[in-house]
Scaffold this motif. Structure first.
Motif, PDB file in Angstrom:
ATOM      1  N   ARG A  73       0.844  -1.209   0.000  1.00 41.08           N
ATOM      2  CA  ARG A  73       0.000   0.000   0.000  1.00 41.08           C
ATOM      3  C   ARG A  73       0.880   1.261   0.000  1.00 41.08           C
ATOM      4  O   ARG A  73       0.791   2.111   0.867  1.00 41.08           O
ATOM      5  CB  ARG A  73      -0.950  -0.024   1.202  1.00 41.08           C
ATOM      6  CG  ARG A  73      -1.882  -1.233   1.193  1.00 41.08           C
ATOM      7  CD  ARG A  73      -2.953  -1.168   2.241  1.00 41.08           C
ATOM      8  NE  ARG A  73      -2.442  -1.184   3.595  1.00 41.08           N
ATOM      9  CZ  ARG A  73      -3.200  -1.212   4.685  1.00 41.08           C
ATOM     10  NH1 ARG A  73      -4.510  -1.203   4.567  1.00 41.08           N
ATOM     11  NH2 ARG A  73      -2.672  -1.238   5.882  1.00 41.08           N
ATOM     12  N   MET A  74       1.755   1.366  -1.023  1.00 42.27           N
ATOM     13  CA  MET A  74       2.669   2.510  -1.116  1.00 42.27           C
ATOM     14  C   MET A  74       2.080   3.574  -2.034  1.00 42.27           C
ATOM     15  O   MET A  74       1.341   3.274  -2.977  1.00 42.27           O
ATOM     16  CB  MET A  74       4.016   2.079  -1.702  1.00 42.27           C
ATOM     17  CG  MET A  74       4.737   1.007  -0.922  1.00 42.27           C
ATOM     18  SD  MET A  74       6.500   0.916  -1.368  1.00 42.27           S
ATOM     19  CE  MET A  74       6.439   0.540  -3.106  1.00 42.27           C
ATOM     20  N   CYS A 103      -0.410   3.908  -5.872  1.00 42.71           N
ATOM     21  CA  CYS A 103      -1.755   4.362  -5.474  1.00 42.71           C
ATOM     22  C   CYS A 103      -2.401   5.232  -6.556  1.00 42.71           C
ATOM     23  O   CYS A 103      -1.738   6.065  -7.170  1.00 42.71           O
ATOM     24  CB  CYS A 103      -1.636   5.165  -4.179  1.00 42.71           C
ATOM     25  SG  CYS A 103      -3.205   5.805  -3.597  1.00 42.71           S
ATOM     26  N   PHE A 125      -2.048   9.103  -6.141  1.00 44.68           N
ATOM     27  CA  PHE A 125      -0.721   9.730  -6.076  1.00 44.68           C
ATOM     28  C   PHE A 125      -0.380  10.459  -7.376  1.00 44.68           C
ATOM     29  O   PHE A 125      -0.425   9.876  -8.459  1.00 44.68           O
ATOM     30  CB  PHE A 125       0.323   8.635  -5.807  1.00 44.68           C
ATOM     31  CG  PHE A 125       1.719   9.141  -5.627  1.00 44.68           C
ATOM     32  CD1 PHE A 125       1.999  10.215  -4.793  1.00 44.68           C
ATOM     33  CD2 PHE A 125       2.784   8.523  -6.276  1.00 44.68           C
ATOM     34  CE1 PHE A 125       3.294  10.671  -4.614  1.00 44.68           C
ATOM     35  CE2 PHE A 125       4.078   8.962  -6.098  1.00 44.68           C
ATOM     36  CZ  PHE A 125       4.335  10.042  -5.268  1.00 44.68           C
ATOM     37  N   CYS A 131      -1.590  14.260  -3.063  1.00 46.44           N
ATOM     38  CA  CYS A 131      -2.459  13.118  -2.758  1.00 46.44           C
ATOM     39  C   CYS A 131      -3.889  13.548  -3.058  1.00 46.44           C
ATOM     40  O   CYS A 131      -4.427  14.440  -2.382  1.00 46.44           O
ATOM     41  CB  CYS A 131      -2.323  12.710  -1.290  1.00 46.44           C
ATOM     42  SG  CYS A 131      -3.573  11.500  -0.800  1.00 46.44           S
ATOM     43  N   CYS A 181      -0.171   2.687   3.503  1.00 52.42           N
ATOM     44  CA  CYS A 181      -1.221   3.691   3.752  1.00 52.42           C
ATOM     45  C   CYS A 181      -2.607   3.037   3.752  1.00 52.42           C
ATOM     46  O   CYS A 181      -2.953   2.297   2.837  1.00 52.42           O
ATOM     47  CB  CYS A 181      -1.152   4.757   2.654  1.00 52.42           C
ATOM     48  SG  CYS A 181      -2.503   5.935   2.723  1.00 52.42           S
ATOM     49  N   GLU A 221      -5.419   4.390   3.228  1.00 57.50           N
ATOM     50  CA  GLU A 221      -6.316   4.918   2.185  1.00 57.50           C
ATOM     51  C   GLU A 221      -5.889   4.502   0.773  1.00 57.50           C
ATOM     52  O   GLU A 221      -6.533   4.863  -0.202  1.00 57.50           O
ATOM     53  CB  GLU A 221      -6.376   6.452   2.256  1.00 57.50           C
ATOM     54  CG  GLU A 221      -7.304   7.003   3.316  1.00 57.50           C
ATOM     55  CD  GLU A 221      -6.800   6.748   4.717  1.00 57.50           C
ATOM     56  OE1 GLU A 221      -7.599   6.301   5.549  1.00 57.50           O
ATOM     57  OE2 GLU A 221      -5.598   6.963   4.982  1.00 57.50           O
TER      58      GLU A 221
HETATM   59  S1  SF4 Z   1      -3.988   7.823  -0.357  1.00 57.39           S
HETATM   60 FE1  SF4 Z   1      -2.479   9.476  -0.605  1.00 57.39          FE
HETATM   61  S2  SF4 Z   1      -0.979   9.146   1.055  1.00 57.39           S
HETATM   62 FE2  SF4 Z   1      -2.175   7.247   0.819  1.00 57.39          FE
HETATM   63  S3  SF4 Z   1      -0.964   5.966  -0.580  1.00 57.39           S
HETATM   64 FE3  SF4 Z   1      -2.449   7.111  -1.804  1.00 57.39          FE
HETATM   65  S4  SF4 Z   1      -1.308   8.963  -2.458  1.00 57.39           S
HETATM   66 FE4  SF4 Z   1      -0.184   8.064  -0.747  1.00 57.39          FE
END
Ligand code: SF4
Length: 214
Positions: free
Chosen positions: A155-156, A160, A163, A177, A193, A195
């Protein structure tokens, strides 16, 4: 015998260094797990499930921890008996079964996270710019392991869909983000993460190109 005139390869020596860190971290895990009445695999399962509302299937848990499915099954059964995890239906048709952490599981995990462990202490000994470099290096190494299917997608930020790397001119906070609609810096890049939502392969590749060139 290894001497400065006859060194082993740099990747061999880095692996030796990483294995020393891993050894210290394993000792830490045993101590933390013992304090909580768990073993390190059970502790790792709770850490993996923390923040995952939908839980994970046994196969995913085994793959993320690098253990066999029977080992994961045994550890999950032990955690279930202690009331730290519970089974729940999963998938669109609700016919699958996932394992999720319970409130008691979160509590036992949080009790053990109060004091910095040895890995965190060794990172504290580095200067700020060294910590940031190390974080980005780890992201690159983990990403490579994902690419060769040695580990599942983590979950990087780098994988994502929220990102957007190097989109802002502010050198201290070049990334964005879209989940929280906020700019952030290199040292805020996430490894795990809650999220995180995995982007599609084409988008991940494009994002990575921008990130590593930044
Ligand atoms: S939600 Fe935001 S902080 Fe979390 S992995 Fe995705 S881009 Fe990074």
């Amino acid at each position: 015998m290894e001497t400065p005139k006859n060194p082993t390869s740099v990747n061999h020596r880095i692996r030796e260094g990483l294995s020393r860190l891993a050894m210290a971290m394993r000792t830490d895990d045993w101590t933390r797990a013992k304090t909580s009445g768990l073993n390190p695999t059970q502790l790792a399962i709770l850490e993996l499930l923390q923040g995952r509302e939908d839980g994970l299937g046994v196969k995913e848990i085994a793959a993320n921890l690098g253990v066999s499915q029977p080992t994961a099954t045994d550890s999950i059964a032990a955690l279930e008996r202690k009331g730290f995890v519970a089974k729940r239906s999963a998938g669109a048709d609700r016919r699958g079964v996932n394992v999720g952490i319970t409130g008691e599981g979160v509590s036992v995990l949080e009790e053990g996270q109060n004091s910095p462990n040895v890995a965190e202490q060794s990172v504290d000994a580095l200067a700020d710019h060294e910590q940031e470099q190390l974080l980005i290096t780890l992201v690159k190494m983990i990403r490579h392991l994902q690419e060769i299917d040695a580990i599942p997608i983590q979950r990087m930020c780098a994988s994502c869909r929220y990102f957007v790397p190097f989109v802002h001119s502010d050198a201290a906070q070049p990334h964005h983000c879209n989940f929280v609609d906020a700019a952030f810096g290199q040292r805020d890049i996430r490894i795990d993460c809650r999220e995180h939502e995995t982007a599609n392969p084409a988008s991940r590749a494009a994002t990575w190109d921008v990130f590593q060139q930044g």
